[in-house]
Design an enzyme around this catalytic site. Structure first.
Site, PDB file in Angstrom:
ATOM      1  N   CYS A  78       0.851  -1.191   0.000  1.00 15.44           N
ATOM      2  CA  CYS A  78       0.000   0.000   0.000  1.00 15.44           C
ATOM      3  C   CYS A  78       0.886   1.241   0.000  1.00 15.44           C
ATOM      4  O   CYS A  78       1.883   1.295   0.702  1.00 15.44           O
ATOM      5  CB  CYS A  78      -0.861  -0.035   1.254  1.00 15.44           C
ATOM      6  SG  CYS A  78      -1.732   1.478   1.593  1.00 15.44           S
ATOM      7  N   CYS A  81       1.247   4.749   3.660  1.00 18.23           N
ATOM      8  CA  CYS A  81       2.204   5.060   4.727  1.00 18.23           C
ATOM      9  C   CYS A  81       3.625   4.876   4.207  1.00 18.23           C
ATOM     10  O   CYS A  81       3.883   4.060   3.342  1.00 18.23           O
ATOM     11  CB  CYS A  81       1.989   4.141   5.921  1.00 18.23           C
ATOM     12  SG  CYS A  81       0.424   4.402   6.764  1.00 18.23           S
ATOM     13  N   TYR A 333      -8.961  30.629   3.145  1.00 14.56           N
ATOM     14  CA  TYR A 333      -9.021  29.159   3.050  1.00 14.56           C
ATOM     15  C   TYR A 333      -9.575  28.599   4.365  1.00 14.56           C
ATOM     16  O   TYR A 333      -8.931  27.789   5.034  1.00 14.56           O
ATOM     17  CB  TYR A 333      -7.633  28.559   2.775  1.00 14.56           C
ATOM     18  CG  TYR A 333      -6.876  29.210   1.651  1.00 14.56           C
ATOM     19  CD1 TYR A 333      -7.056  28.762   0.333  1.00 14.56           C
ATOM     20  CD2 TYR A 333      -6.008  30.270   1.884  1.00 14.56           C
ATOM     21  CE1 TYR A 333      -6.361  29.361  -0.698  1.00 14.56           C
ATOM     22  CE2 TYR A 333      -5.318  30.873   0.853  1.00 14.56           C
ATOM     23  CZ  TYR A 333      -5.487  30.416  -0.432  1.00 14.56           C
ATOM     24  OH  TYR A 333      -4.796  31.003  -1.451  1.00 14.56           O
ATOM     25  N   GLU A 354     -13.634  31.111   1.714  1.00 15.88           N
ATOM     26  CA  GLU A 354     -13.524  29.702   1.317  1.00 15.88           C
ATOM     27  C   GLU A 354     -14.243  29.514  -0.019  1.00 15.88           C
ATOM     28  O   GLU A 354     -15.261  30.143  -0.274  1.00 15.88           O
ATOM     29  CB  GLU A 354     -14.150  28.838   2.426  1.00 15.88           C
ATOM     30  CG  GLU A 354     -14.583  27.453   2.057  1.00 15.88           C
ATOM     31  CD  GLU A 354     -13.425  26.513   1.715  1.00 15.88           C
ATOM     32  OE1 GLU A 354     -12.403  26.519   2.407  1.00 15.88           O
ATOM     33  OE2 GLU A 354     -13.574  25.780   0.717  1.00 15.88           O
ATOM     34  N   ASP A 402      -4.432  29.184   5.388  1.00 13.17           N
ATOM     35  CA  ASP A 402      -4.266  27.732   5.536  1.00 13.17           C
ATOM     36  C   ASP A 402      -4.559  27.103   4.174  1.00 13.17           C
ATOM     37  O   ASP A 402      -5.548  26.407   3.995  1.00 13.17           O
ATOM     38  CB  ASP A 402      -5.253  27.232   6.617  1.00 13.17           C
ATOM     39  CG  ASP A 402      -5.088  25.754   6.922  1.00 13.17           C
ATOM     40  OD1 ASP A 402      -4.187  25.112   6.357  1.00 13.17           O
ATOM     41  OD2 ASP A 402      -5.875  25.240   7.736  1.00 13.17           O
ATOM     42  N   CYS A 429       0.477  22.792   4.725  1.00  7.05           N
ATOM     43  CA  CYS A 429       0.641  21.338   4.635  1.00  7.05           C
ATOM     44  C   CYS A 429       1.731  20.990   3.627  1.00  7.05           C
ATOM     45  O   CYS A 429       1.891  19.828   3.266  1.00  7.05           O
ATOM     46  CB  CYS A 429      -0.678  20.669   4.278  1.00  7.05           C
ATOM     47  SG  CYS A 429      -1.426  21.336   2.806  1.00  7.05           S
TER      48      CYS A 429
HETATM   49  N1  SAH Z   1      -8.590  26.153   7.738  1.00  9.27           N
HETATM   50  C1  SAH Z   1      -9.498  25.067   7.469  1.00  9.27           C
HETATM   51  C2  SAH Z   1      -9.385  24.515   6.057  1.00  9.27           C
HETATM   52  C3  SAH Z   1      -8.006  24.285   5.517  1.00  9.27           C
HETATM   53  S1  SAH Z   1      -7.895  23.269   4.062  1.00  9.27           S
HETATM   54  C4  SAH Z   1      -9.345  23.977   8.490  1.00  9.27           C
HETATM   55  O1  SAH Z   1      -8.294  23.851   9.108  1.00  9.27           O
HETATM   56  O2  SAH Z   1     -10.285  23.215   8.680  1.00  9.27           O
HETATM   57  C5  SAH Z   1      -7.868  24.394   2.755  1.00  9.27           C
HETATM   58  C6  SAH Z   1      -9.219  24.915   2.378  1.00  9.27           C
HETATM   59  O3  SAH Z   1      -9.028  25.820   1.279  1.00  9.27           O
HETATM   60  C7  SAH Z   1     -10.229  23.877   1.911  1.00  9.27           C
HETATM   61  O4  SAH Z   1     -11.419  24.036   2.631  1.00  9.27           O
HETATM   62  C8  SAH Z   1     -10.434  24.209   0.422  1.00  9.27           C
HETATM   63  O5  SAH Z   1     -11.762  23.976  -0.006  1.00  9.27           O
HETATM   64  C9  SAH Z   1     -10.113  25.687   0.380  1.00  9.27           C
HETATM   65  N2  SAH Z   1      -9.659  26.224  -0.917  1.00  9.27           N
HETATM   66  C10 SAH Z   1      -8.955  25.584  -1.884  1.00  9.27           C
HETATM   67  N3  SAH Z   1      -8.683  26.431  -2.891  1.00  9.27           N
HETATM   68  C11 SAH Z   1      -9.212  27.639  -2.558  1.00  9.27           C
HETATM   69  C12 SAH Z   1      -9.243  28.918  -3.205  1.00  9.27           C
HETATM   70  N4  SAH Z   1      -8.679  29.109  -4.381  1.00  9.27           N
HETATM   71  N5  SAH Z   1      -9.865  29.924  -2.574  1.00  9.27           N
HETATM   72  C13 SAH Z   1     -10.441  29.739  -1.350  1.00  9.27           C
HETATM   73  N6  SAH Z   1     -10.440  28.558  -0.700  1.00  9.27           N
HETATM   74  C14 SAH Z   1      -9.835  27.507  -1.289  1.00  9.27           C
END
Ligand code: SAH
Length: 487
Positions: A78, A81, A333, A354, A402, A429
């Protein structure tokens, strides 16, 4: 010139971003999966490319003291991991090193050491030679196994049976799994129940080559604090045969079942979910509690997969924001508004942005559910929204981002420069895009004042980082700016 099949004795000196061992043979960089830094191995060259080569371990002549036997029976097949062959100390050192290297090489930031908060709630600090400068136990030991609250199993026909599991690395070949050691038990239960039901009622697996067959994915999500479980069946069509029998079996087998939904996804391609959902049982979403707030989670909304580590990550993000109660915060985000709403409790006004409409609906509902009245949410692309907020003269004190792995667009960086928040809290990330963006922000006067890795995903190659960037000049603007040359 290296040749495929060549046998070499090598010392592993480094790691790739994915955690493969790195060594040099005849001046050529060779990647060796499953090797640990410091080990002396006999390897066989398996692939020679223009700039690097790949090798496989034939024999480990001097094993690392961090080497351990894989607990997972599917580890070798797999691709999910990467680190069953090393202990957690070595995994944390590798991840901290990856963040530190990226920030130094791509971000131009000097760091002597970097802390990583492990999935076991232990904070370890690693210096350049990977020596651990010390540990701080910051809470109760969290489990390193069964931490994931979300599973997506692709479904595939194998000979005479319908199976579900994970893709073998870099393929679309499904490896049926018995039990995934990083998933919650509910994921395995749901998968087995769905497969038994599919067998009994002759429900076909989707075939991506011919775009025929019904069942595409089994998607399971669980609220770790609430215990609620959602099972979502992704289907190449509007319905399934014997949905009633499926619901009955799932209800019987999973005590905390809260929701069964069908996602009608007839599109060709790799995108798992469409935006067409139908509730087969219970509610169309589940709820979970995070940092003391209640969150509604729809199938399409992003939610951190490791509940306990998410709480710790958010606590760090909020601490680096340095809120005192009056600040204006923009959270780009924002997903379902997790960070936004946690910050709202300590700020004057918060604005979340978002792109997924369902997540924004969740975010608004989450504000209501928690009685939070100082949060606004905008459903838009972050680049556009940031530019509009900047043009509308919104001047946040703190801006939180984020983003997904690709990081920030140049437009978002420009909008941040225009809005000139005193602090930027960056939750990332992907260390490489984070480092790139830190460099871009530093060109606008921001200095990295804190960086810390958080291991949200033990055993896998991913690592999360939270950074704080500070605009130094803003402190010196004590009088209102008076533009010259105004007619
Ligand atoms: N801060 C949140 C989500 C982080 S993940 C938490 O910790 O739960 C990143 C997020 O960005 C996702 O929800 C995704 O849908 C959003 N996203 C992705 N591309 C984007 C864009 N171009 N503009 C705005 N949001 C976006």
């Amino acid at each position: 010139m290296l040749k495929v099949g060549q046998i070499e004795q090598v010392r592993i000196t480094d790691y790739t971003a994915e955690g493969e061992g790195v060594c040099r043979v005849e001046g050529c960089v060779v990647f060796v999966p499953g090797a640990i830094r410091g080990e002396l191995c006999r390897i066989r060259i398996t692939h020679v490319g223009r700039t690097n080569a790949h090798g496989e371990i034939r024999e480990i002549l001097e094993p690392s003291p961090h080497r351990c036997a894989a607990e997972c029976p599917d580890a070798a097949r797999c691709g999910g991991c990467k680190f069953w062959h090393m202990d957690y100390e070595a995994e944390c050192a590798l991840k901290a090193g990856r963040v530190r290297d990226a920030l130094q090489r791509l971000g131009g930031v000097e760091l002597n050491a970097l802390s990583i908060l492990g999935g076991d709630a232990v904070e370890r600090r690693f210096s350049w030679d990977d020596s651990n400068e010390g540990c701080t136990e910051s809470g109760s030991a969290a489990p390193l196994l069964h931490y994931r609250n979300k599973a997506q199993f692709p479904v595939q026909q194998k000979k005479d049976r319908v199976t579900a599991g994970f893709f073998r690395e870099r393929t679309h070949d499904v490896i049926p799994i018995r039990s995934c050691l990083i998933q919650d038990a509910a994921a395995d239960q749901a998968r087995e129940i769905v497969l038994q039901w599919a067998k009994k009622y002759n429900v076909s697996a989707y075939d991506e080559k011919t775009h025929t067959g019904l069942l595409r994915h089994i998607y399971v999500r669980k609220g770790f604090a609430s215990g609620q479980v959602m099972v979502c069946l992704v289907v190449n069509g509007p319905s399934l045969p014997r949905e009633d029998a499926l619901v009955e079996r799932l209800r019987w087998g999973i005590r905390a079942l809260q929701s069964v939904v069908l996602c009608d996804n007839r599109a060709v391609g790799n995108v798992v979910l469409s935006d067409r959902f139908r509730t087969l049982f219970g509610t169309p979403e589940i709820e979970d509690t995070l940092c003391g707030l209640r969150f509604r989670l729809s199938p399409r909304s992003f939610y951190q997969v490791n509940h306990d580590q998410a709480e710790r990550l958010y606590e760090k993000a909020i601490r680096s924001a340095g809120l005192t109660g009056n600040e204006t915060v923009i959270d780009l985000y924002c997903g379902t508004g997790t960070i936004t709403l946690i910050m709202a409790r300590q700020a004057g006004r918060v604005i979340g942005v978002e792109i997924i409409p369902q997540a924004i609906e969740d975010a608004k509902e989450n504000a209501r559910r928690n009685g939070i009245e100082n949060a606004e949410f905008i459903c838009a692309d972050a680049s556009q929204a940031a530019a509009q907020l900047a043009a509308a003269q919104i001047r946040p004190d703190i801006l939180c981002v984020d983003p997904p792995r690709k990081g920030l667009t140049p437009e978002v960086i420009d909008a941040i420069a225009e809005m000139a928040p005193q602090r930027v809290v960056y939750v990332s990330c992907d260390p490489a895009t984070l480092a790139r963006d830190v460099k871009r922000l530093s060109a606008h006067g921001y200095t990295l004042t804190a960086a810390e890795a958080v291991d949200m995903f033990p055993k896998t190659a991913h690592v999360e980082t939270v950074c704080c960037l500070y605009h130094q000049k803003k402190d010196f603007i004590s009088v209102p700016y008076e533009p010259k040359n105004v007619e």
